[in-house]
Design a protein around this motif. Structure first.
Motif, PDB file in Angstrom:
ATOM      1  N   ASP A   1      -1.274  -6.575   3.700  1.00  0.00           N
ATOM      2  CA  ASP A   1      -0.561  -7.178   2.579  1.00  0.00           C
ATOM      3  C   ASP A   1       0.780  -6.504   2.313  1.00  0.00           C
ATOM      4  O   ASP A   1       1.344  -6.644   1.230  1.00  0.00           O
ATOM      5  N   SER A   2       1.290  -5.744   3.285  1.00  0.00           N
ATOM      6  CA  SER A   2       2.592  -5.112   3.103  1.00  0.00           C
ATOM      7  C   SER A   2       3.263  -4.953   4.450  1.00  0.00           C
ATOM      8  O   SER A   2       2.610  -4.988   5.513  1.00  0.00           O
ATOM      9  N   HIS A   3       4.593  -4.769   4.408  1.00  0.00           N
ATOM     10  CA  HIS A   3       5.338  -4.574   5.654  1.00  0.00           C
ATOM     11  C   HIS A   3       4.879  -3.309   6.363  1.00  0.00           C
ATOM     12  O   HIS A   3       4.776  -3.272   7.601  1.00  0.00           O
ATOM     13  N   GLY A   4       4.579  -2.251   5.587  1.00  0.00           N
ATOM     14  CA  GLY A   4       4.148  -0.997   6.187  1.00  0.00           C
ATOM     15  C   GLY A   4       2.860  -1.129   6.978  1.00  0.00           C
ATOM     16  O   GLY A   4       2.735  -0.580   8.069  1.00  0.00           O
ATOM     17  N   LEU A   5       1.911  -1.893   6.434  1.00  0.00           N
ATOM     18  CA  LEU A   5       0.645  -2.101   7.141  1.00  0.00           C
ATOM     19  C   LEU A   5       0.844  -2.964   8.377  1.00  0.00           C
ATOM     20  O   LEU A   5       0.204  -2.747   9.411  1.00  0.00           O
ATOM     21  N   ALA A   6       1.724  -3.958   8.289  1.00  0.00           N
ATOM     22  CA  ALA A   6       2.008  -4.805   9.449  1.00  0.00           C
ATOM     23  C   ALA A   6       2.647  -3.984  10.566  1.00  0.00           C
ATOM     24  O   ALA A   6       2.333  -4.161  11.752  1.00  0.00           O
ATOM     25  N   GLU A   7       3.529  -3.056  10.181  1.00  0.00           N
ATOM     26  CA  GLU A   7       4.168  -2.187  11.163  1.00  0.00           C
ATOM     27  C   GLU A   7       3.148  -1.245  11.801  1.00  0.00           C
ATOM     28  O   GLU A   7       3.181  -1.003  13.011  1.00  0.00           O
ATOM     29  N   PHE A   8       2.239  -0.712  10.980  1.00  0.00           N
ATOM     30  CA  PHE A   8       1.186   0.149  11.516  1.00  0.00           C
ATOM     31  C   PHE A   8       0.306  -0.648  12.478  1.00  0.00           C
ATOM     32  O   PHE A   8      -0.084  -0.149  13.544  1.00  0.00           O
ATOM     33  N   ASP A   9      -0.002  -1.884  12.132  1.00  0.00           N
ATOM     34  CA  ASP A   9      -0.829  -2.737  12.977  1.00  0.00           C
ATOM     35  C   ASP A   9      -0.157  -2.964  14.330  1.00  0.00           C
ATOM     36  O   ASP A   9      -0.809  -2.945  15.371  1.00  0.00           O
ATOM     37  N   ASP A  10       1.154  -3.170  14.317  1.00  0.00           N
ATOM     38  CA  ASP A  10       1.898  -3.440  15.549  1.00  0.00           C
ATOM     39  C   ASP A  10       2.068  -2.188  16.403  1.00  0.00           C
ATOM     40  O   ASP A  10       1.842  -2.218  17.610  1.00  0.00           O
ATOM     41  N   ASN A  11       2.485  -1.094  15.774  1.00  0.00           N
ATOM     42  CA  ASN A  11       2.859   0.107  16.519  1.00  0.00           C
ATOM     43  C   ASN A  11       1.729   1.108  16.691  1.00  0.00           C
ATOM     44  O   ASN A  11       1.743   1.924  17.607  1.00  0.00           O
ATOM     45  N   GLY A  12       0.767   1.086  15.759  1.00  0.00           N
ATOM     46  CA  GLY A  12      -0.314   2.063  15.804  1.00  0.00           C
ATOM     47  C   GLY A  12       0.003   3.355  15.095  1.00  0.00           C
ATOM     48  O   GLY A  12      -0.780   4.312  15.159  1.00  0.00           O
ATOM     49  N   TYR A  13       1.135   3.398  14.383  1.00  0.00           N
ATOM     50  CA  TYR A  13       1.483   4.613  13.654  1.00  0.00           C
ATOM     51  C   TYR A  13       2.498   4.303  12.566  1.00  0.00           C
ATOM     52  O   TYR A  13       3.124   3.233  12.556  1.00  0.00           O
ATOM     53  N   ALA A  14       2.660   5.246  11.639  1.00  0.00           N
ATOM     54  CA  ALA A  14       3.673   5.153  10.591  1.00  0.00           C
ATOM     55  C   ALA A  14       4.181   6.547  10.291  1.00  0.00           C
ATOM     56  O   ALA A  14       3.405   7.514  10.266  1.00  0.00           O
ATOM     57  N   VAL A  15       5.485   6.668  10.060  1.00  0.00           N
ATOM     58  CA  VAL A  15       6.099   7.931   9.695  1.00  0.00           C
ATOM     59  C   VAL A  15       6.231   7.986   8.177  1.00  0.00           C
ATOM     60  O   VAL A  15       6.700   7.030   7.546  1.00  0.00           O
ATOM     61  N   LEU A  16       5.791   9.087   7.586  1.00  0.00           N
ATOM     62  CA  LEU A  16       5.817   9.257   6.134  1.00  0.00           C
ATOM     63  C   LEU A  16       6.792  10.380   5.797  1.00  0.00           C
ATOM     64  O   LEU A  16       6.570  11.541   6.159  1.00  0.00           O
ATOM     65  N   ASP A  17       7.883  10.039   5.137  1.00  0.00           N
ATOM     66  CA  ASP A  17       8.890  11.033   4.783  1.00  0.00           C
ATOM     67  C   ASP A  17       8.418  11.866   3.591  1.00  0.00           C
ATOM     68  O   ASP A  17       8.009  11.325   2.565  1.00  0.00           O
ATOM     69  N   MET A  18       8.476  13.181   3.729  1.00  0.00           N
ATOM     70  CA  MET A  18       8.197  14.113   2.642  1.00  0.00           C
ATOM     71  C   MET A  18       6.880  13.806   1.928  1.00  0.00           C
ATOM     72  O   MET A  18       6.838  13.612   0.718  1.00  0.00           O
TER      73      MET A  18
END
Length: 294
Positions: A35-52
């Motif tokens: 339900d968010s762009h961040g989750l869609a990106e994680f679904d596509d790439n398999g990872y997410a970068v979290l700043d600080m």
């Protein structure tokens, strides 16, 4: 078929005598609603970068705890402390959430464990927690691998319904052994050839040779997905799928690299008997306390 049936069927067969070709996984990456762009990106790439994810004060507090652990002469004799084969310096300390009450409190916070709950769509427990050290000049790397392949084969994790959170405790530069990943590779399971020796963890935690992909499989994945690198200041973090292909080179620079590494598994994906070894690994490597993190 329910998840409880997965413990009876090996859908991710690996550690075979003869080589087995890679295949597409049939499990989701994001188990809850996307339900968010961040989750869609994680679904596509398999990872997410979290700043600080951690601020400077928190980084200093965790770093102090880590320094205290490696300075304890009694702890250095503990099997939870892994020593580099060549340099004889500390490579990893496992069970840090139990060794340090402060780290134990940190991993339960919603901004930490809540990330895993959001991805996995369920309550979670801590499968493993450790600190990794890559000292300047002598730090050895980690060869390309899928964590899930090991957790499935040696711990009995049925499905890739787990995520890892690597929190930088030092600045991660492109040149001091920071983690490399293949975006999108999490959708392909790569079986590994070779039977697992008894007590394999005593060797693999220092240098893994069983449970690593073939060069042909890695070449194919890299050709399809490319390679990117996680860099960022201390306090930033990388959240990634358990089946994402990743690795790191050694550190020949003067700048050390260390990270706090947390593995969250779904309470609906608890461990069975290992799929490719006669005996499970020790509790500090693969917890069998499936109590949800509150």
């Amino acid at each position: 078929m329910t998840l409880s049936d997965y413990g009876l069927i090996d859908r991710y067969r690996t550690r075979t005598v003869a080589g087995t070709p890679p295949f597409d996984r049939d499990d989701p990456t994001v188990w809850g609603p996307i339900d968010s762009h961040g989750l869609a990106e994680f679904d596509d790439n398999g990872y997410a970068v979290l700043d600080m994810l951690l601020d400077a004060d928190e980084v200093r507090a965790v770093a102090t705890e880590m320094q205290d652990l490696t300075s304890d002469p009694e702890l250095l004799l503990d099997e939870r402390v892994i020593i580099e084969r060549a340099s004889h310096r500390v490579r990893s300390v496992f069970d840090v959430h139990r060794l340090s009450p402060m780290i134990g409190e940190l991993v339960r916070q919603d901004r930490i464990a809540g990330l895993a709950r959001q991805i996995l769509g369920s309550d979670v427990y801590l499968h493993q927690a450790r600190v990794n050290y890559m000292p300047g000049f002598t730090g050895a790397g980690f060869y390309w691998h899928s964590d899930f392949e090991t957790w499935h084969a040696e711990d009995g994790m049925p499905a890739p319904r787990a995520v890892s959170l690597s929190i930088a405790m030092t600045d991660n530069y492109p040149f001091n052994g920071s983690l490399m990943v293949m975006p999108g590779s999490h959708r392909t399971f790569v079986p590994c050839q070779g039977e697992t020796p008894a007590d394999h963890h005593r060797v693999s935690l220092r240098e893994q040779r069983i449970g690593v992909p073939s060069q042909e499989a890695l070449t194919d994945l890299a050709g399809k997905h490319g390679i990117t690198q996680f860099t960022g200041p201390a306090g930033s973090a990388l959240l990634f799928d358990s089946n994402l292909m990743h690795g790191s080179t050694g550190n020949i620079t003067p700048f050390p690299r260390s990270n706090l590494f947390l593995v969250f598994n779904s309470v609906e994906n608890t461990l069975r008997d290992p799929y490719s070894t006669p005996d499970p690994r020790p509790e500090y490597l693969a917890s069998r306390d499936f109590t949800p993190l509150s």
